[in-house]
Design an enzyme around this catalytic site. Structure first.
Site, PDB file in Angstrom:
ATOM      1  N   HIS A 149     -29.100  -9.153  31.849  1.00 57.54           N
ATOM      2  CA  HIS A 149     -29.456  -9.705  30.537  1.00 57.54           C
ATOM      3  C   HIS A 149     -29.338  -8.675  29.412  1.00 57.54           C
ATOM      4  CE1 HIS A 149     -33.541  -8.130  31.679  1.00 57.54           C
ATOM      5  NE2 HIS A 149     -33.590  -7.864  30.385  1.00 57.54           N
ATOM      6  N   ASP A 179     -30.297 -10.009  38.770  1.00 52.91           N
ATOM      7  CA  ASP A 179     -30.306  -9.493  37.392  1.00 52.91           C
ATOM      8  C   ASP A 179     -29.889  -8.022  37.346  1.00 52.91           C
ATOM      9  OD1 ASP A 179     -30.512  -9.667  34.663  1.00 52.91           O
ATOM     10  OD2 ASP A 179     -32.676  -9.369  34.600  1.00 52.91           O
ATOM     11  N   SER A 258     -35.795  -2.653  29.655  1.00 45.31           N
ATOM     12  CA  SER A 258     -35.023  -3.367  30.679  1.00 45.31           C
ATOM     13  C   SER A 258     -33.826  -2.542  31.135  1.00 45.31           C
ATOM     14  CB  SER A 258     -34.527  -4.707  30.128  1.00 45.31           C
ATOM     15  OG  SER A 258     -35.595  -5.594  29.940  1.00 45.31           O
TER      16      SER A 258
END
Length: 425
Positions: A149, A179, A258
């Site tokens: 993402h 992910d 992230s």
């Protein structure tokens, strides 16, 4: 005029000698104390020197030798004794570990920024700023692991290093089921990169101290610390993806973290920071990281193949609802209905049965054809499933050729059958 006897003169001389000796001793002691006093800048320099005193040795599989935790009472060598003497009374053992890990690996964490394509009022494609995130350098030639993402939809990807230099990166492979994404940039000759070594997430303990380095809100290479708050958390990443076995931590993780590393006190990467649970979008003390043992397999496949080789059951399935179960007069209300099976599927050879009665499913204008009358898969390896997300997550760690045990409902009969997994196309 006052007269002094010989005894008086001797006593006065002794007292003067004693005072002189005390004065000289005090000067020497003060000088020694002043020389042995080390200020914070010197301590920081010693910490830095100690942190970089070991060499990382990469193997053929890009593995890296284990790094020891700094022990305050080690002092096996002269330098170690000097180091411990210097920090005595200055930093706690906990602070020493934090400083050491940060000094070793903060330069291994990169800031990732992206550009995406948008359309102006004249429907012309124009680039604009996308998202930001973090990444970890995992090889000396520029491979970086991050989250899908972070780079999703990117037109261009930029990698910023700790020295301020910036390079354009390219996508090697992405895996939405975990992910995890791998990107690469080409470092110039003479630029020495320090990869972060992979650890082992199989023996983690709740309460274990962990550290995170990332770029929250654009503040580059920020260090936060906390503990492992939970293990084995199944977290739904999308409608069709559940990532199982996630590490829960109270380490502050915010937007921009992230893709950055979750580290143990030895500096080994034990997870990849992925998401937070928050009602405001900021850290609420509940963050989640993909365990590194899952990431190892994914990263290896992405670098070698550009995708992850996973086992699957070749066919089409329908997630049961009360309407479908009632219409098909089924004895169960949850599970995956086997609608079709590929003719070369191992599941077909194992005896799994597909549907035979074609019906239209959906609205009048937007429908699909499904087949009723087939088996309903209710569990994989003894773990119950109610959705595609459950099914996909249970097969996430499986390879083509692996065998799983399916629990199926066939009419009113419950069957178990071993099925060899096909390669996912």
């Amino acid at each position: 005029m006052r007269l002094y006897s010989k005894h008086h003169l001797v006593a006065v001389g002794a007292i003067c000698s004693l005072l002189t000796a005390l004065l000289i001793g005090g000067i020497v002691l003060f000088s020694f104390s002043k020389q042995t006093k080390i200020d914070n800048a010197q301590i920081a320099e010693l910490v830095k020197e100690y942190a970089h005193s070991e060499t990382l040795v990469s193997g053929a599989d890009n593995s890296v030798v284990a790094l020891p935790v700094i022990q305050a009472d080690s002092g096996a060598a002269a330098n170690g004794n000097q180091f411990n003497a210097a920090i005595s009374g200055q930093y706690t053992q906990d602070e020493i570990q934090n400083i050491s890990v940060y000094e070793k690996y903060n330069n291994s964490v990169v800031n990732i920024t992206t550009e995406v394509m948008a359309y102006n009022w004249f429907f012309q494609a124009v680039p604009q700023d996308g998202g930001t995130g973090s990444g970890s350098i995992i090889t000396s030639d520029g491979y970086i692991v991050t989250n899908v993402h972070v780079i999703e939809g990117a037109y261009k990807i930029y990698v910023s290093l700790s020295d301020g230099s910036q390079y354009e990166g390219r996508v090697i492979g992405t895996d939405s089921a975990s992910d995890i994404a791998v990107i690469k940039f080409d470092p110039p000759a003479g630029l020495n990169l320090t990869p972060i070594p992979f650890g082992d997430s199989s023996d983690l303990k709740v309460g274990q101290k962990v550290l995170a380095i990332g770029n929250p809100f654009g503040f580059e290479r920020t260090l936060t610390s906390g503990i492992i708050s939970g293990l084995g958390r199944p977290i739904q990443n999308s409608d069709s993806v559940i990532i199982r076995g996630m590490i829960q931590t109270d380490t502050a993780i915010n937007p921009g973290n992230s893709g950055g590393p979750l580290l143990d006190t030895q500096g080994h990467m034990i997870g990849i920071n992925t998401m937070i649970y928050s009602t405001s979008g900021s850290s609420a003390g509940v963050g989640f990281a993909v365990p590194i043992n899952m990431a190892k397999r994914v990263v290896a496949d992405l670098i070698q193949y550009g995708s992850v080789k996973r086992g699957t059951i070749s066919g089409s399935f329908v997630e049961l609802t009360d309407n479908i179960a009632s219409y098909g007069r089924m004895s169960v209300r949850q599970g995956l209905l086997v609608s079709t099976l590929d003719k070369n599927s191992h599941a077909l050879e194992a005896g799994l049965q597909a549907g035979t009665e074609a019906v239209q499913y959906g609205s009048y204008r937007n429908y699909t054809v499904i087949y009723l009358g087939g088996d309903v898969i209710t569990a994989v390896d003894g773990v119950g499933i109610t959705s595609f997300a459950d099914f996909n997550s249970l097969l996430e760690s499986k390879n083509p050729g692996d065998t799983v045990t399916l629990t199926v409902q066939r009419g009113k009969e419950v069957l178990t059958m071993p099925v060899i997994l096909d390669e996912k196309k």
